[in-house]
Design an enzyme around this catalytic site. Structure first.
Site, mmCIF file in Angstrom:
data_model
loop_
_atom_site.group_PDB
_atom_site.id
_atom_site.type_symbol
_atom_site.label_atom_id
_atom_site.label_comp_id
_atom_site.label_asym_id
_atom_site.label_seq_id
_atom_site.Cartn_x
_atom_site.Cartn_y
_atom_site.Cartn_z
ATOM 1 N N GLY A 123 0.658 -3.400 0.309
ATOM 2 C CA GLY A 123 1.754 -2.767 1.043
ATOM 3 C C GLY A 123 1.416 -1.328 1.362
ATOM 4 O O GLY A 123 0.400 -0.799 0.889
ATOM 5 N N LYS A 124 2.199 -0.708 2.168
ATOM 6 C CA LYS A 124 2.027 0.721 2.449
ATOM 7 C C LYS A 124 3.308 1.226 3.082
ATOM 8 O O LYS A 124 4.045 0.454 3.712
ATOM 9 C CB LYS A 124 0.853 0.946 3.415
ATOM 10 C CG LYS A 124 0.248 2.328 3.310
ATOM 11 C CD LYS A 124 -0.759 2.423 2.172
ATOM 12 C CE LYS A 124 -1.406 3.786 2.092
ATOM 13 N NZ LYS A 124 -2.524 3.792 1.143
ATOM 14 N N GLY A 125 3.555 2.533 2.934
ATOM 15 C CA GLY A 125 4.735 3.130 3.551
ATOM 16 C C GLY A 125 4.367 4.443 4.194
ATOM 17 O O GLY A 125 3.266 4.959 3.992
#
Ligand code: NAD
Length: 438
Positions: A123-125
């Site tokens: 994931g990444k934000g």
């Protein structure tokens, strides 16, 4: 909150979804996957699933400036894969953050976690903002609202954010606190890279740089060489670049070039890394810039990459090594501290020229490995000594480096293709064992 489940960044799920009119970071990232997938003769149905992110969240973040005005920033959280466990990956605060970039970063996290065999997906934000122009209070308000907006999709068993470019342990502490307040219970395992006094792990701050050093040592060992006396150039002097420089120097390498976004510095006799770190951390240097650091000649970031050296560590941002400069790079080993610093075209040129590229998903996996240790410690409520953290990190990285190296030798492919092959196979195994809920 807009949730675009399985929505490809091009907006369509066409037969060739990666063809886009502008340069897409995700589109380019997929090229590395494609090569490994064809070596693995991956089932096209599985490939179709693995080339789409599971979930993309887009949010508007209103927050109040210190002068009373309201600004609205755009934030993202992309959960690329849950096949091997909760999504895992950092949060980036940078003016250039886009959904495309965050998706590429989440994609890389999927393979990075798998290549070092962690029980995580990817994931990444990110938030499109310039954290350097925000006061501490503004940063805290922005972070808390961002955390509150993504709360539904993050959690120790769902998705575990961490620091990335422009975010810090303090920002992770605010995310943890916001989630804990809403949960009405201490929830340290929701985020990693926290300060030690709120459930952080010893060794986490240094982990990515330590991993870069271990990857370089492992590659040199395979080539029958030693780190002692190797000339190293490092682009980016933040968490990854500065700690890599410090540890490589401590282990005998000579750091002949460093840079940040403002300036490049060179000194063929060797740069005093400790003093450079003290220089950027000095209170009278609020931009934390290397500008004005004494005893070095200045040069541009492009010139820095082309300096004579044995080892190059890009540790800043994506797309720094391209078809335009690849032939001018002198280093024989490139260790990718940053995510995605090499374009597919440059990668091909390095391969032809016999340059050993230790790919990002392996070279910078030390950070997420200790993030995994932090998550484990938070869940146990039992915290390890730094020596234990570093020993376990070394074991994980060396074991998986060997696996990638052997795969590359056996299949006569680059380390990047081998790393993707190992990672993709592990994700496919988990996916097919779980079964596809369709
Ligand atoms: P950071 O914010 O601490 O430092 C970034 C550095 O890059 C700074 O010195 C900045 O001045 C420099 N920089 C920014 N734009 C630049 C440009 N255009 N040209 C040259 N230098 C530039 O970030 P970080 O945590 O060190 O991350 C650096 C890279 O490593 C990113 O690609 C990140 O995704 C990757 N990474 C970080 C971690 C981690 O644990 N921090 C783990 C894995 C990968």
């Amino acid at each position: 909150m807009t949730t675009a489940a399985s929505n490809h960044p091009t907006g369509t799920a066409s037969a060739n979804p990666h063809k886009v009119s502008h340069i897409s970071v995700f589109g380019e990232a997929i090229e590395f996957f494609d090569e490994a997938a064809s070596n693995l003769e991956l089932d096209p149905n599985i490939k179709r699933i693995l080339t789409h992110p599971s979930r993309q969240v887009i949010i508007s973040i209103p927050f109040q400036r210190d002068n009373g005005d309201f600004d609205v920033y755009t934030g993202y959280r992309v959960q690329y894969s849950f096949a091997r466990g909760p999504a895992k990956g950092g949060v980036r605060y940078h003016p250039d953050v886009t959904l495309d970039e965050v998706t590429a970063l989440a994609f890389w996290m999927t393979w990075k976690c798998a290549v070092v065999d962690l029980p995580f997906g990817g994931g990444k934000g990110g938030v499109t903002c310039d954290p350097r122009v925000l006061s501490k209070n503004e940063l805290e308000r922005l972070t808390r609202r961002y955390a509150a907006e993504i709360m539904e999709v993050i959690g120790p068993d769902k998705d575990v954010p961490a620091p990335d470019v422009g975010t810090t342990p303090q920002i992770m502490a605010w995310i943890m606190d916001t989630v804990s307040m809403h949960n009405r219970g201490y929830t340290p395992g929701v985020v990693t890279g926290k300060p030690l006094n709120v459930g952080g792990s010893r060794g986490r701050v240094e982990a990515t740089g330590r991993g870069v050093m271990i990857a370089i040592q492992s590659a040199l060992e395979k080539m029958g060489k030693k780190l002692q006396g190797q000339r190293v150039v490092i682009q980016g002097f933040g968490n990854v670049g500065s700690i890599s420089a410090l540890l490589l120097r401590e282990h005998g390498a000579k750091i002949v070039g460093i840079s940040d976004q403002y300036v490049g510095l060179q000194n063929p006799a060797g740069i005093d890394v400790e003093s450079a770190i003290a220089y950027i951390n000095a209170p009278e240097n609020p931009r934390r810039s290397l500008e004005g650091f004494p005893g070095c000649d200045t040069l541009s970031n492009q010139q820095l990459l082309e300096l004579p050296c044995d080892i190059l560590v890009p540790a800043a941002i994506e797309n720094q090594l391209t078809a335009d400069n690849a032939r001018k790079i002198k280093a024989q080993i490139i260790a990718e501290g940053a995510n995605g610093p090499t374009t597919p075209a440059a990668d091909g040129l390095f391969s032809q020229a016999g340059v050993t590229v230790i790919p990002d998903i392996l070279a910078n996996a030390g950070g997420v490995t200790v993030s995994y240790f932090e998550w484990v410690q938070d869940r146990m409520g039992y915290y390890w000594r730094e020596r234990e953290v570093n020993e376990r990190l070394g074991e994980v990285l060396r074991e998986n480096f060997d696996a990638v190296w052997n795969l590359a030798q056996n299949h006569k492919v680059t380390l990047r293709t081998a790393a993707y092959m190992l990672a993709i196979q592990r994700v496919v195994d988990s996916l097919t064992t779980r079964g596809i809920y369709a």
